[in-house]
Design a protein around this motif. Structure first.
Motif, mmCIF file in Angstrom:
data_model
loop_
_atom_site.group_PDB
_atom_site.id
_atom_site.type_symbol
_atom_site.label_atom_id
_atom_site.label_comp_id
_atom_site.label_asym_id
_atom_site.label_seq_id
_atom_site.Cartn_x
_atom_site.Cartn_y
_atom_site.Cartn_z
ATOM 1 N N GLY A 1 -17.240 1.776 60.433
ATOM 2 C CA GLY A 1 -15.607 1.745 60.566
ATOM 3 C C GLY A 1 -15.286 0.669 59.719
ATOM 4 N N ALA A 2 -16.163 -0.636 59.767
ATOM 5 C CA ALA A 2 -15.465 -1.724 59.048
ATOM 6 C C ALA A 2 -15.599 -1.503 57.669
ATOM 7 C CB ALA A 2 -16.549 -2.809 59.302
ATOM 8 N N LEU A 3 -16.584 -0.701 56.912
ATOM 9 C CA LEU A 3 -16.532 -0.497 55.635
ATOM 10 C C LEU A 3 -15.385 0.455 55.115
ATOM 11 C CD1 LEU A 3 -20.425 0.334 55.346
ATOM 12 C CD2 LEU A 3 -19.285 -1.738 54.421
ATOM 13 N N CYS A 4 -15.069 1.383 56.019
ATOM 14 C CA CYS A 4 -13.841 2.286 55.808
ATOM 15 C C CYS A 4 -12.652 1.293 55.762
ATOM 16 C CB CYS A 4 -13.704 3.427 56.780
ATOM 17 S SG CYS A 4 -15.121 4.722 56.582
ATOM 18 N N ALA A 5 -12.488 0.410 56.526
ATOM 19 C CA ALA A 5 -11.216 -0.299 56.842
ATOM 20 C C ALA A 5 -11.204 -1.285 55.582
ATOM 21 C CB ALA A 5 -11.659 -1.121 58.041
ATOM 22 N N LEU A 6 -12.382 -1.815 55.061
ATOM 23 C CA LEU A 6 -12.331 -2.609 53.807
ATOM 24 C C LEU A 6 -11.777 -1.921 52.745
ATOM 25 C CD1 LEU A 6 -15.477 -5.046 54.235
ATOM 26 C CD2 LEU A 6 -12.983 -5.688 54.107
ATOM 27 N N ARG A 7 -12.407 -0.721 52.345
ATOM 28 C CA ARG A 7 -12.237 0.199 51.520
ATOM 29 C C ARG A 7 -10.726 0.474 51.364
ATOM 30 N NH1 ARG A 7 -13.148 1.822 46.234
ATOM 31 N NH2 ARG A 7 -12.321 3.826 45.703
ATOM 32 N N LEU A 8 -9.892 0.752 52.337
ATOM 33 C CA LEU A 8 -8.619 1.120 52.389
ATOM 34 C C LEU A 8 -7.825 -0.143 52.215
ATOM 35 C CD1 LEU A 8 -8.551 3.317 55.692
ATOM 36 C CD2 LEU A 8 -8.230 4.153 53.153
ATOM 37 N N LEU A 9 -8.059 -1.402 52.988
ATOM 38 C CA LEU A 9 -7.407 -2.610 52.547
ATOM 39 C C LEU A 9 -7.422 -3.141 51.261
ATOM 40 C CD1 LEU A 9 -8.689 -4.087 55.854
ATOM 41 C CD2 LEU A 9 -6.375 -3.879 55.485
ATOM 42 N N ASP A 10 -8.573 -2.897 50.783
ATOM 43 C CA ASP A 10 -8.843 -3.231 49.391
ATOM 44 C C ASP A 10 -8.156 -2.846 48.234
ATOM 45 O OD1 ASP A 10 -10.179 -4.984 47.350
ATOM 46 O OD2 ASP A 10 -11.634 -3.268 47.001
ATOM 47 N N GLN A 11 -7.950 -1.255 48.596
ATOM 48 C CA GLN A 11 -7.073 -0.358 47.606
ATOM 49 C C GLN A 11 -5.625 -0.232 47.933
ATOM 50 O OE1 GLN A 11 -8.860 1.460 45.135
ATOM 51 N NE2 GLN A 11 -10.222 -0.076 45.780
ATOM 52 N N GLY A 12 -5.380 -0.935 49.121
ATOM 53 C CA GLY A 12 -3.961 -0.965 49.405
ATOM 54 C C GLY A 12 -3.577 0.371 49.711
ATOM 55 N N LEU A 13 -4.248 1.038 50.526
ATOM 56 C CA LEU A 13 -3.814 2.406 51.150
ATOM 57 C C LEU A 13 -3.784 2.194 52.755
ATOM 58 C CD1 LEU A 13 -6.780 4.345 49.346
ATOM 59 C CD2 LEU A 13 -4.431 4.223 48.886
ATOM 60 N N ALA A 14 -3.904 1.136 53.241
ATOM 61 C CA ALA A 14 -3.492 1.063 54.663
ATOM 62 C C ALA A 14 -3.393 -0.603 54.956
ATOM 63 C CB ALA A 14 -4.498 1.469 55.614
ATOM 64 N N ASP A 15 -2.789 -0.957 55.956
ATOM 65 C CA ASP A 15 -2.748 -2.398 56.337
ATOM 66 C C ASP A 15 -3.290 -2.458 57.741
ATOM 67 O OD1 ASP A 15 -0.982 -1.656 58.638
ATOM 68 O OD2 ASP A 15 0.859 -1.646 57.048
ATOM 69 N N ALA A 16 -3.686 -3.712 57.810
ATOM 70 C CA ALA A 16 -4.536 -4.203 59.130
ATOM 71 C C ALA A 16 -3.809 -3.698 60.243
ATOM 72 C CB ALA A 16 -4.564 -5.649 59.160
ATOM 73 N N ALA A 17 -2.608 -3.913 60.420
ATOM 74 C CA ALA A 17 -1.936 -3.418 62.009
ATOM 75 C C ALA A 17 -2.090 -1.931 62.109
ATOM 76 C CB ALA A 17 -0.363 -3.859 61.687
ATOM 77 N N THR A 18 -1.748 -1.173 60.866
ATOM 78 C CA THR A 18 -2.250 0.420 61.235
ATOM 79 C C THR A 18 -3.537 0.564 61.582
ATOM 80 O OG1 THR A 18 -0.424 0.910 59.546
ATOM 81 C CG2 THR A 18 -2.298 2.645 60.144
ATOM 82 N N LEU A 19 -4.693 -0.014 60.973
ATOM 83 C CA LEU A 19 -5.940 0.252 61.307
ATOM 84 C C LEU A 19 -6.243 -0.042 62.538
ATOM 85 C CD1 LEU A 19 -7.490 -0.645 57.786
ATOM 86 C CD2 LEU A 19 -6.916 1.540 58.596
ATOM 87 N N GLU A 20 -5.683 -1.261 63.007
ATOM 88 C CA GLU A 20 -6.031 -1.847 64.210
ATOM 89 C C GLU A 20 -5.619 -0.780 65.300
ATOM 90 O OE1 GLU A 20 -7.186 -4.885 65.843
ATOM 91 O OE2 GLU A 20 -7.241 -6.115 64.164
ATOM 92 N N ALA A 21 -4.259 -0.093 64.932
ATOM 93 C CA ALA A 21 -3.499 0.804 66.073
ATOM 94 C C ALA A 21 -4.410 2.253 66.126
ATOM 95 C CB ALA A 21 -2.404 1.238 65.564
ATOM 96 N N TRP A 22 -5.149 2.256 65.019
ATOM 97 C CA TRP A 22 -5.908 3.622 64.936
ATOM 98 C C TRP A 22 -7.309 3.315 65.546
ATOM 99 C CZ3 TRP A 22 -4.905 5.606 59.174
ATOM 100 C CH2 TRP A 22 -3.653 6.004 59.306
ATOM 101 N N GLY A 23 -7.665 2.067 65.984
ATOM 102 C CA GLY A 23 -8.916 1.808 66.729
ATOM 103 C C GLY A 23 -9.909 1.017 66.008
ATOM 104 N N LEU A 24 -9.814 0.585 64.744
ATOM 105 C CA LEU A 24 -10.517 -0.068 64.079
ATOM 106 C C LEU A 24 -10.271 -1.778 64.260
ATOM 107 C CD1 LEU A 24 -10.879 1.479 60.572
ATOM 108 C CD2 LEU A 24 -12.348 1.881 62.619
ATOM 109 N N THR A 25 -10.456 -2.200 65.673
ATOM 110 C CA THR A 25 -10.113 -3.393 66.048
ATOM 111 C C THR A 25 -10.518 -4.865 65.353
ATOM 112 O OG1 THR A 25 -11.997 -3.538 67.578
ATOM 113 C CG2 THR A 25 -10.127 -2.436 68.387
#
Length: 427
Positions: A84-108
């Motif tokens: 989960g953390a690796l997916c989140a980092l990839r999305l954050l790094d590529q500008g494909l999602a922000d932290a607030a959205t990912l938190e809301a999706w369960g990647l706390t």
């Protein structure tokens, strides 16, 4: 069909929560399993038939994106480096999602990961982490090629491989196949070295193309095409593909032989050989006989009478890391691989006739599996001498000038391959 409506997300363009969760599930299985990533993704999509083509593409892009940058992402995540953390980092790094959205999706942990990403110093990475290579593999490559060339090689291995097709000369010329693909909406250009290859300008669903279903073309990397050409198979020959696997080179050899002669496809997996049958039918090939190894009785009938034998040996597959980035998760056992390669090559050496050809090939970048195996084989088998690969390939219409076949992704645009041709001396 998409898993969620487009209105479900505004801060993660193109991404859906369900897609992220399935990507995390697939990545967890890949990191834990000894199975290929594409097989795990196929199982995932089979079990989640609500996934449409767009969903499958986005899930695959996220999973492979993580794998191609895994060691850097792990270094950034630190102790939090789960799927989960690796997916989140990839999305954050590529500008494909922000932290607030990912938190809301369960990647706390996403907010903390975003802070780690923003404060990360790339200079703290080791060279192997920077290049996303296992440490021992990195050391071997630097010893072979030097630091700059290894960095360039590693960068190429992190990219996505192109799609090459081999034209089946039993059914079409290269130009006829290119024109038919164009009529089907697929743009392709001739490959620079193989006289049989077409390179697609973009990926296409081959299974939907009549030119593929009718056997005009087969997917095959240009480097793999050159290895098959190096065998120099001719109509009426007796040829053995000693480690046939899925049969891509077997099909190429059958076309070289104009489907005339004896062509034996061997493999230790009867299941793999069974999967070859529909490909043979599609290609219009009838000359191939499958043989599951070990079968000494059957092989004895071919000893000393083959015109050519191809040994596409089991190897670390380091040259295919563009297509199979999960393979770099573990350090290969090079000593065990080298012993296996020498044993297989020695067994196959019984088959060519005097004056016959034996081709040794791998999809490895490593000298321990390539140059060292060749040296040891020639010491053990003085009845064999090396041939000039360039001469053989040019005679087959290929553009290759060097005496051995050594292909590197950053130089040749192919997967990494190595191949040497030997001739058995005698009358």
């Amino acid at each position: 069909m998409s898993l969620l409506p487009d209105s479900a997300v505004t801060s993660a363009p193109g991404l859906r929560r369900a897609q992220l969760l399935l990507a995390r599930q697939a990545l967890e299985a890949i990191l834990a399993a000894q199975r290929p990533a594409d097989a795990i993704l196929q199982d995932l999509f089979r079990d989640n038939r609500q996934c449409g083509s767009r969903d499958r593409a986005r899930i695959s892009e996220l999973v492979y994106g993580v794998l191609r940058d895994l060691r850097r992402l792990q270094a950034i995540a630190g102790v939090q480096a789960d799927a989960g953390a690796l997916c989140a980092l990839r999305l954050l790094d590529q500008g494909l999602a922000d932290a607030a959205t990912l938190e809301a999706w369960g990647l706390t942990a996403s907010t903390a990961l975003a802070r780690r990403l923003a404060g990360f110093d790339p200079a703290t990475l080791t060279p192997a982490q920077r290049d996303n290579l296992p440490q021992a593999c990195h050391e071997r490559l630097v010893a072979q090629y030097g630091e700059d060339a290894t960095a360039a090689l590693a960068q190429a291995l992190r990219g996505q491989a192109q799609v090459d097709l081999r034209v089946n000369r039993l059914k079409a010329t290269r130009e006829a196949a290119r024109q038919r693909l164009a009529q089907e909406g697929v743009k392709a250009e001739p490959t620079p070295r193989s006289p049989l290859g077409l390179r697609l300008s973009a990926r296409a669903p081959l299974q939907n193309l009549a030119s593929f279903r009718e056997g005009w073309v087969e997917p095959q990397d240009e480097g793999s095409q050159l290895i098959a050409l190096l065998v120099g198979a001719r109509p009426g020959d007796t040829v053995v593909d000693y480690c046939a696997g899925a049969g891509g080179k077997t099909l190429a050899l059958a076309a070289q032989m104009q489907d005339r002669g004896e062509l034996l496809a061997c493999d230790i997996s009867a299941a793999r050989l069974k999967k070859l049958r529909p490909r043979l039918q599609r290609a219009g090939v009838n000359s191939v006989v499958g043989l599951a190894l070990p079968d000494e009785t059957a092989l004895a009938k071919f000893a000393g009478r083959c015109d050519a034998v191809l040994v596409d040996a089991p190897c670390s597959a380091t040259g295919t890391w563009r297509r199979n980035p999960e393979l770099r998760l573990r350090e290969p056992d090079f000593a065990a691989l080298q012993a296996l390669q020498l044993r297989i090559l020695g067994d196959a050496a019984r088959l060519p006739r005097a004056g016959g050809r034996l081709v040794y090939a791998t999809c490895s970048l490593m000298a321990v599996e390539n140059d060292e195996v060749v040296r040891a084989f020639l010491e053990q088998h003085p009845e064999y001498v090396r041939e000039d690969a360039g001469e053989i390939l040019r005679a087959a219409g290929a553009d290759w000038q060097e005496p051995e076949l050594r292909l590197l992704p950053q130089r040749h645009g192919t997967d990494g391959f190595y191949a040497v041709a030997f001739r058995r001396q005698g009358e």
